[in-house]
Design a protein around this motif. Structure first.
Motif, PDB file in Angstrom:
ATOM      1  N   TRP A 129       1.737   7.294 -15.324  1.00 21.69           N
ATOM      2  CA  TRP A 129       1.495   5.959 -15.888  1.00 21.69           C
ATOM      3  C   TRP A 129       2.755   5.101 -15.821  1.00 21.69           C
ATOM      4  CZ3 TRP A 129      -3.249   6.165 -15.378  1.00 21.69           C
ATOM      5  CH2 TRP A 129      -4.020   7.229 -15.813  1.00 21.69           C
ATOM      6  N   PHE A 130       3.927   5.738 -15.912  1.00 20.28           N
ATOM      7  CA  PHE A 130       5.175   4.975 -15.790  1.00 20.28           C
ATOM      8  C   PHE A 130       5.299   4.349 -14.404  1.00 20.28           C
ATOM      9  CE2 PHE A 130       9.555   5.067 -14.192  1.00 20.28           C
ATOM     10  CZ  PHE A 130      10.159   4.142 -15.036  1.00 20.28           C
ATOM     11  N   PHE A 131       5.054   5.137 -13.370  1.00 17.63           N
ATOM     12  CA  PHE A 131       5.170   4.599 -12.008  1.00 17.63           C
ATOM     13  C   PHE A 131       4.032   3.637 -11.687  1.00 17.63           C
ATOM     14  CE2 PHE A 131       8.043   8.219 -11.419  1.00 17.63           C
ATOM     15  CZ  PHE A 131       9.077   7.600 -10.716  1.00 17.63           C
ATOM     16  N   LEU A 132       2.874   3.807 -12.306  1.00 17.84           N
ATOM     17  CA  LEU A 132       1.808   2.827 -12.136  1.00 17.84           C
ATOM     18  C   LEU A 132       2.249   1.473 -12.680  1.00 17.84           C
ATOM     19  CD1 LEU A 132      -1.102   1.958 -11.519  1.00 17.84           C
ATOM     20  CD2 LEU A 132      -1.737   2.815 -13.797  1.00 17.84           C
ATOM     21  N   ALA A 133       2.822   1.482 -13.887  1.00 20.54           N
ATOM     22  CA  ALA A 133       3.309   0.230 -14.468  1.00 20.54           C
ATOM     23  C   ALA A 133       4.446  -0.357 -13.633  1.00 20.54           C
ATOM     24  CB  ALA A 133       3.776   0.467 -15.904  1.00 20.54           C
ATOM     25  N   LEU A 134       5.319   0.497 -13.116  1.00 17.76           N
ATOM     26  CA  LEU A 134       6.425   0.026 -12.291  1.00 17.76           C
ATOM     27  C   LEU A 134       5.924  -0.627 -11.006  1.00 17.76           C
ATOM     28  CD1 LEU A 134       9.530  -0.046 -11.905  1.00 17.76           C
ATOM     29  CD2 LEU A 134       9.333   2.176 -10.757  1.00 17.76           C
ATOM     30  N   HIS A 135       4.937  -0.018 -10.374  1.00 14.74           N
ATOM     31  CA  HIS A 135       4.389  -0.574  -9.128  1.00 14.74           C
ATOM     32  C   HIS A 135       3.668  -1.890  -9.380  1.00 14.74           C
ATOM     33  CE1 HIS A 135       4.262   3.767  -7.372  1.00 14.74           C
ATOM     34  NE2 HIS A 135       5.486   3.269  -7.427  1.00 14.74           N
ATOM     35  N   CYS A 136       2.920  -1.968 -10.455  1.00 10.05           N
ATOM     36  CA  CYS A 136       2.259  -3.240 -10.781  1.00 10.05           C
ATOM     37  C   CYS A 136       3.289  -4.341 -11.024  1.00 10.05           C
ATOM     38  CB  CYS A 136       1.359  -3.064 -12.006  1.00 10.05           C
ATOM     39  SG  CYS A 136      -0.065  -1.996 -11.717  1.00 10.05           S
ATOM     40  N   THR A 137       4.391  -3.966 -11.673  1.00 12.97           N
ATOM     41  CA  THR A 137       5.460  -4.951 -11.907  1.00 12.97           C
ATOM     42  C   THR A 137       6.082  -5.391 -10.591  1.00 12.97           C
ATOM     43  OG1 THR A 137       5.927  -3.919 -14.053  1.00 12.97           O
ATOM     44  CG2 THR A 137       7.629  -5.332 -13.107  1.00 12.97           C
ATOM     45  N   PHE A 138       6.358  -4.429  -9.701  1.00 10.34           N
ATOM     46  CA  PHE A 138       6.911  -4.778  -8.399  1.00 10.34           C
ATOM     47  C   PHE A 138       5.970  -5.699  -7.617  1.00 10.34           C
ATOM     48  CE2 PHE A 138       9.696  -0.712  -8.006  1.00 10.34           C
ATOM     49  CZ  PHE A 138      10.693  -1.351  -8.730  1.00 10.34           C
ATOM     50  N   ASP A 167       0.818  -1.217   0.000  1.00 15.59           N
ATOM     51  CA  ASP A 167       0.000   0.000   0.000  1.00 15.59           C
ATOM     52  C   ASP A 167       0.852   1.267   0.000  1.00 15.59           C
ATOM     53  OD1 ASP A 167      -2.109  -1.726   0.118  1.00 15.59           O
ATOM     54  OD2 ASP A 167      -2.516  -1.414   2.261  1.00 15.59           O
ATOM     55  N   LEU A 168       2.110   1.136   0.458  1.00 16.97           N
ATOM     56  CA  LEU A 168       2.972   2.319   0.492  1.00 16.97           C
ATOM     57  C   LEU A 168       3.326   2.826  -0.907  1.00 16.97           C
ATOM     58  CD1 LEU A 168       5.423   1.368   3.384  1.00 16.97           C
ATOM     59  CD2 LEU A 168       3.412   2.862   3.483  1.00 16.97           C
ATOM     60  N   PHE A 169       3.153   1.984  -1.926  1.00 20.01           N
ATOM     61  CA  PHE A 169       3.419   2.434  -3.291  1.00 20.01           C
ATOM     62  C   PHE A 169       2.434   3.523  -3.729  1.00 20.01           C
ATOM     63  CE2 PHE A 169       5.528  -1.813  -3.908  1.00 20.01           C
ATOM     64  CZ  PHE A 169       6.782  -1.306  -4.207  1.00 20.01           C
ATOM     65  N   ILE A 170       1.356   3.699  -2.992  1.00 20.04           N
ATOM     66  CA  ILE A 170       0.390   4.746  -3.325  1.00 20.04           C
ATOM     67  C   ILE A 170       1.032   6.126  -3.204  1.00 20.04           C
ATOM     68  CG2 ILE A 170      -1.750   5.848  -2.581  1.00 20.04           C
ATOM     69  CD1 ILE A 170      -2.749   3.117  -1.726  1.00 20.04           C
ATOM     70  N   PHE A 171       1.907   6.284  -2.190  1.00 22.08           N
ATOM     71  CA  PHE A 171       2.485   7.608  -1.941  1.00 22.08           C
ATOM     72  C   PHE A 171       3.348   8.089  -3.103  1.00 22.08           C
ATOM     73  CE2 PHE A 171       5.588  10.486   0.042  1.00 22.08           C
ATOM     74  CZ  PHE A 171       4.701  11.449   0.501  1.00 22.08           C
ATOM     75  N   PRO A 172       4.345   7.325  -3.587  1.00 24.07           N
ATOM     76  CA  PRO A 172       5.109   7.819  -4.738  1.00 24.07           C
ATOM     77  C   PRO A 172       4.254   7.991  -5.992  1.00 24.07           C
ATOM     78  CG  PRO A 172       5.703   5.556  -4.223  1.00 24.07           C
ATOM     79  CD  PRO A 172       4.887   6.060  -3.090  1.00 24.07           C
ATOM     80  N   LEU A 173       3.208   7.192  -6.131  1.00 18.36           N
ATOM     81  CA  LEU A 173       2.333   7.350  -7.285  1.00 18.36           C
ATOM     82  C   LEU A 173       1.641   8.712  -7.249  1.00 18.36           C
ATOM     83  CD1 LEU A 173       1.161   5.849  -9.775  1.00 18.36           C
ATOM     84  CD2 LEU A 173      -0.742   5.168  -8.313  1.00 18.36           C
TER      85      LEU A 173
END
Length: 357
Positions: free
Chosen positions: A156-165, A137-143
């Motif tokens: 959209w780049f960081f969204l794709a990066l977070h989904c990959t992570f 859930d912490l990935f919400i903050f950088p997004l």
């Protein structure tokens, strides 16, 4: 017409009018405000200042937030490394922001958060357990930060990066026993990644809509400000034009009364400046012509006086010679009349015999 101030101007007022620690922090961590008369460049500069101030407000939180994980860092080497990397990256981001490199500062800040979050997951002792699932859930903050500091491409780049992570951690990291039991209970690993992926997609869409709405609001406010500035400039130009017209009317009135030395004094930026300059040239020629006419008239008068004096001398009378008048007649007087001849009648008698007798 009164319009609401733009968000950029509101932030500028806060940064310039507020006193104390907040004002000191903004002066220390943001570049010096710059201004431009070009409307397009002015908008760009205001957007840079807005992003710079937001970065200055976000960095202290990112710097001190990992301190809450110190207890966990004693037992987790991955979390300790993430905290160690996060703090210098925050300081480096602050330095870049101070020198006007807002994009680089934002990326350093975001990648520092990414390293801290993903590093703690990769270094989880014993593998991925149920206690680590909330870390996704912490990935919400950088997004969200990417949405307000950078363009939509980075969102959209960081969204794709977070989904990959998230998917990579679920399928590639070692699972603890409680995770394996949870997967067996829910007939698949979807129970692990469904919630964080839904949060990522929802936050990304809401952030995009919110940022788009904010950009339109800022654009409308900027357009309103430019319209007010344009109306103010037109009003000022009209006032200056009316004042110049009244001044030219007064100049014409003076000229009509014979005052040729008067001149039109209109600023060069005024629309009537060319008219005033042409009028001044015309007045200069009028003045020279008037002075020449005056000299000619004075010369004719002096010649008439001289002729009268010569006639009196021919008749044997004591003539009253003209005084020096500053005309060309003075040269004739210096050749015809001696000093003795100018002696007053009651002291010296004029010779009876003259050259013209």
């Amino acid at each position: 017409m009164q319009t609401p101030p733009s968000f950029s101007n509101v932030e500028t007022d806060v940064s310039t009018s507020s006193k104390g620690l907040l004002a000191f922090w903004l002066r220390l961590t943001t570049p010096r405000p710059t201004h431009s008369d070009d409307p397009v460049m002015a908008r760009t500069l205001r957007e840079r200042e807005r992003r710079s101030r937001l970065i200055s407000f976000i960095i202290p939180f990112v710097f001190f937030a990992p301190l809450f994980l110190l207890q966990q860092a004693y037992q987790d080497i991955g979390t300790a490394i993430a905290i160690i990397l996060m703090m210098p990256l925050s300081i480096l981001s602050l330095i870049c922001n101070r020198f006007g490199k807002q994009t680089i500062a934002s990326l350093l800040l975001l990648f520092g958060m990414e390293i801290a979050i993903e590093g703690s997951l990769l270094g989880a002792p014993g593998g991925l357990g149920t206690g680590w699932l909330l870390t996704f859930d912490l990935f919400i903050f950088p997004l969200f930060v990417s949405a307000i500091l950078l363009s939509r491409f980075y969102l959209w780049f960081f969204l794709a990066l977070h989904c990959t992570f998230i998917l990579g951690d679920v399928f590639l990291l070692k699972h603890t026993a409680d995770i394996s039991a949870l997967i067996a209970q829910w007939n698949g690993p979807a129970v692990l990644f469904a919630r964080p992926l839904i949060l990522q997609l929802g936050i990304a869409l809401l952030s995009a809509l919110a940022v788009s709405s904010m950009e339109r609001a800022i654009e409308r406010a900027d357009n309103a400000e430019e319209l007010v500035a344009l109306e103010r400039a037109v009003s000022q130009e009209r006032k200056e034009l009316e004042e110049a017209a009244f001044h030219l009317r007064d100049v014409h009135a003076h000229v009509a009364n014979g005052h040729y030395k008067v001149r039109a004094n209109v600023p060069q930026g005024n629309a009537l400046w060319e008219v005033a300059r042409s009028l001044n040239n015309l007045l200069s020629r009028f003045e020279h012509a008037w002075q020449a006419e005056h000299r000619l008239k004075r010369t004719e008068e002096e010649i008439q006086r001289l002729v009268t004096a010569i006639d009196e001398a021919k008749q044997g009378k004591h003539p009253l010679w003209p005084a020096n008048s500053g005309t060309s007649v003075d040269l004739l007087l210096s050749r015809i009349v001696t000093k003795e001849m100018r002696t007053p009648r009651n002291t010296t008698s004029f010779p009876k015999k003259t050259p013209w007798a």
